[in-house]
Design a protein around this motif. Sequence first.
Motif, PDB file in Angstrom:
ATOM      1  N   TYR A  20       0.841  -1.207   0.000  1.00 52.79           N
ATOM      2  CA  TYR A  20       0.000   0.000   0.000  1.00 52.79           C
ATOM      3  C   TYR A  20       0.873   1.251   0.000  1.00 52.79           C
ATOM      4  O   TYR A  20       0.579   2.225  -0.707  1.00 52.79           O
ATOM      5  N   VAL A  21       1.941   1.248   0.795  1.00 51.47           N
ATOM      6  CA  VAL A  21       2.838   2.407   0.823  1.00 51.47           C
ATOM      7  C   VAL A  21       3.420   2.656  -0.563  1.00 51.47           C
ATOM      8  O   VAL A  21       3.404   3.783  -1.076  1.00 51.47           O
ATOM      9  N   ARG A  22       3.942   1.604  -1.179  1.00 52.52           N
ATOM     10  CA  ARG A  22       4.536   1.773  -2.504  1.00 52.52           C
ATOM     11  C   ARG A  22       3.490   2.179  -3.536  1.00 52.52           C
ATOM     12  O   ARG A  22       3.704   3.092  -4.342  1.00 52.52           O
ATOM     13  N   GLY A  23       2.367   1.487  -3.542  1.00 48.68           N
ATOM     14  CA  GLY A  23       1.348   1.764  -4.543  1.00 48.68           C
ATOM     15  C   GLY A  23       0.770   3.158  -4.418  1.00 48.68           C
ATOM     16  O   GLY A  23       0.575   3.860  -5.426  1.00 48.68           O
ATOM     17  N   SER A  24       0.486   3.592  -3.192  1.00 45.03           N
ATOM     18  CA  SER A  24      -0.092   4.926  -3.008  1.00 45.03           C
ATOM     19  C   SER A  24       0.912   6.006  -3.370  1.00 45.03           C
ATOM     20  O   SER A  24       0.530   7.058  -3.919  1.00 45.03           O
ATOM     21  N   LEU A  25       2.198   5.784  -3.090  1.00 46.09           N
ATOM     22  CA  LEU A  25       3.218   6.753  -3.476  1.00 46.09           C
ATOM     23  C   LEU A  25       3.325   6.835  -5.001  1.00 46.09           C
ATOM     24  O   LEU A  25       3.432   7.930  -5.573  1.00 46.09           O
ATOM     25  N   ALA A  26       3.296   5.678  -5.679  1.00 50.18           N
ATOM     26  CA  ALA A  26       3.324   5.676  -7.145  1.00 50.18           C
ATOM     27  C   ALA A  26       2.098   6.401  -7.701  1.00 50.18           C
ATOM     28  O   ALA A  26       2.209   7.191  -8.660  1.00 50.18           O
ATOM     29  N   GLY A  27       0.926   6.141  -7.110  1.00 49.86           N
ATOM     30  CA  GLY A  27      -0.287   6.822  -7.552  1.00 49.86           C
ATOM     31  C   GLY A  27      -0.231   8.310  -7.300  1.00 49.86           C
ATOM     32  O   GLY A  27      -0.696   9.116  -8.123  1.00 49.86           O
ATOM     33  N   LEU A  28       0.341   8.702  -6.173  1.00 50.78           N
ATOM     34  CA  LEU A  28       0.493  10.119  -5.855  1.00 50.78           C
ATOM     35  C   LEU A  28       1.398  10.810  -6.871  1.00 50.78           C
ATOM     36  O   LEU A  28       1.092  11.905  -7.353  1.00 50.78           O
ATOM     37  N   ALA A  29       2.515  10.166  -7.198  1.00 56.28           N
ATOM     38  CA  ALA A  29       3.430  10.736  -8.186  1.00 56.28           C
ATOM     39  C   ALA A  29       2.743  10.879  -9.543  1.00 56.28           C
ATOM     40  O   ALA A  29       2.931  11.874 -10.256  1.00 56.28           O
ATOM     41  N   GLU A  30       1.933   9.893  -9.889  1.00 51.45           N
ATOM     42  CA  GLU A  30       1.213   9.948 -11.162  1.00 51.45           C
ATOM     43  C   GLU A  30       0.179  11.066 -11.146  1.00 51.45           C
ATOM     44  O   GLU A  30       0.031  11.816 -12.122  1.00 51.45           O
ATOM     45  N   ALA A  31      -0.544  11.191 -10.029  1.00 44.74           N
ATOM     46  CA  ALA A  31      -1.555  12.245  -9.921  1.00 44.74           C
ATOM     47  C   ALA A  31      -0.913  13.630  -9.907  1.00 44.74           C
ATOM     48  O   ALA A  31      -1.457  14.589 -10.468  1.00 44.74           O
ATOM     49  N   VAL A  57      12.060   1.765  -7.497  1.00 48.93           N
ATOM     50  CA  VAL A  57      12.501   1.852  -8.892  1.00 48.93           C
ATOM     51  C   VAL A  57      11.298   2.128  -9.796  1.00 48.93           C
ATOM     52  O   VAL A  57      10.257   1.480  -9.688  1.00 48.93           O
ATOM     53  N   GLY A  58      11.438   3.129 -10.662  1.00 46.19           N
ATOM     54  CA  GLY A  58      10.374   3.449 -11.604  1.00 46.19           C
ATOM     55  C   GLY A  58       9.374   4.467 -11.103  1.00 46.19           C
ATOM     56  O   GLY A  58       8.475   4.863 -11.854  1.00 46.19           O
ATOM     57  N   ILE A  59       9.478   4.919  -9.849  1.00 44.92           N
ATOM     58  CA  ILE A  59       8.567   5.928  -9.299  1.00 44.92           C
ATOM     59  C   ILE A  59       9.292   7.269  -9.278  1.00 44.92           C
ATOM     60  O   ILE A  59      10.398   7.392  -8.748  1.00 44.92           O
ATOM     61  N   ASP A  60       8.664   8.293  -9.845  1.00 41.89           N
ATOM     62  CA  ASP A  60       9.299   9.594 -10.035  1.00 41.89           C
ATOM     63  C   ASP A  60       9.209  10.442  -8.769  1.00 41.89           C
ATOM     64  O   ASP A  60       8.364  11.335  -8.645  1.00 41.89           O
ATOM     65  N   VAL A  61      10.075  10.121  -7.808  1.00 46.43           N
ATOM     66  CA  VAL A  61      10.165  10.890  -6.566  1.00 46.43           C
ATOM     67  C   VAL A  61      11.633  11.078  -6.201  1.00 46.43           C
ATOM     68  O   VAL A  61      12.499  10.343  -6.667  1.00 46.43           O
ATOM     69  N   GLU A  62      11.903  12.070  -5.370  1.00 42.40           N
ATOM     70  CA  GLU A  62      13.235  12.233  -4.810  1.00 42.40           C
ATOM     71  C   GLU A  62      13.386  11.298  -3.613  1.00 42.40           C
ATOM     72  O   GLU A  62      12.394  10.915  -2.983  1.00 42.40           O
ATOM     73  N   LEU A  63      14.622  10.951  -3.293  1.00 45.59           N
ATOM     74  CA  LEU A  63      14.883  10.062  -2.166  1.00 45.59           C
ATOM     75  C   LEU A  63      15.778  10.739  -1.143  1.00 45.59           C
ATOM     76  O   LEU A  63      16.757  11.396  -1.512  1.00 45.59           O
ATOM     77  N   LYS A  64      15.413  10.586   0.125  1.00 45.67           N
ATOM     78  CA  LYS A  64      16.317  10.959   1.223  1.00 45.67           C
ATOM     79  C   LYS A  64      16.247   9.841   2.244  1.00 45.67           C
ATOM     80  O   LYS A  64      15.307   9.778   3.062  1.00 45.67           O
ATOM     81  N   LEU A  65      17.218   8.941   2.183  1.00 52.72           N
ATOM     82  CA  LEU A  65      17.282   7.796   3.085  1.00 52.72           C
ATOM     83  C   LEU A  65      18.467   7.987   4.010  1.00 52.72           C
ATOM     84  O   LEU A  65      19.613   8.071   3.557  1.00 52.72           O
TER      85      LEU A  65
END
Length: 357
Positions: A20-31, A57-65
Amino acid sequence: MRIVYDVSPLAHPLTGVGNYVRGSLAGLAEAAAGRHEILAFAPTSLAGRNAIQQALVGIDVELKLVPLPFSQRWRDAWSRLGKPPLERVVGAFDVFHYSDWMYPAQAGGVRATTIHDLVPLRFPDWVTPKTRAMHGAKYADVARTADLVLVNSEFTGRDVIERLGVPAERVKVAHPGVKEVFRPDGERADLGRPYVLTVATLEPRKNLATLVEAHRLLGGDVLLAVAGGTGWGDQPELRGPNVVRLGFVSDPELARLYRGAAAAVYPSRFEGFGIPIVEAMACGVAVVASSHESMDEAAGHAAVRADPESPEALAAAIEDALARREALVPPGLEHARRFTWQAAGEIFLSGYEGAAP
């Protein structure tokens, strides 16, 4: 807007919450479509950092880990101390969306979170003491500080309103989506004999012991295939000539297993939503689902429902699904098409915008 999204749960193998975390983040990036800055953030171990990077991988977001030894202890301490504010670590932002794993303080901006279910509150014996403590503290923080609570079903939303006292106007429902890998066309698994498939982490809530007894009542006509990692608590007896233990499997392999199954069975006692029900439907499989109301939205009118506490009822439902497979598959496919991550992402984004001052 600048949106900071906590992706700490992606440090572990992806099951319900992680998906759910991954999917919702991917959906958010798409929206968001490039109109907003989205930062995926997590304090995590070195191994967790690698897992999160792979998951995104494949989700258009910045990363700060932020790599930290004993990262869970750091997250717990940061949450409970209430300082420093998150801005000291990631800079200014407009929205912070936090997970089950931490709830650090923030100096400003919309404070949002997701609640997947209230199992630790409603059924404390079904979770570990660590999970009870972690979620109990998070629930208290949600009730006290959250501007926006995203939930995965109307059922969970009602629970949050009634049991945590969150005002209804702060609660938004974003049903989970179905990954593209789960579709009816493609390779089908062959286990040597017809089989019914169940997908679940092995823990008390998933109710596999009752399913094993129901399967025994069917005789030896079909195998019972069990996909899912080891959880906690008393483990169901999954040995025997007609039971196949598959362990944790990848999404492509799970899709093969769904497509090859004579039926899929989900006998859980309680869920926030019940995404395996919809995944199975999306793969063109007849589904038997628990009759508990927490799975009504996932099952729709396209599954055979059965009392999860009755082996006899489950066995009869499996026989019914096997006999009516051709009638059950088309409405299941239609029902599954309703659930997309882009739709969830649009609800997240509109919720953030509505909660902004």
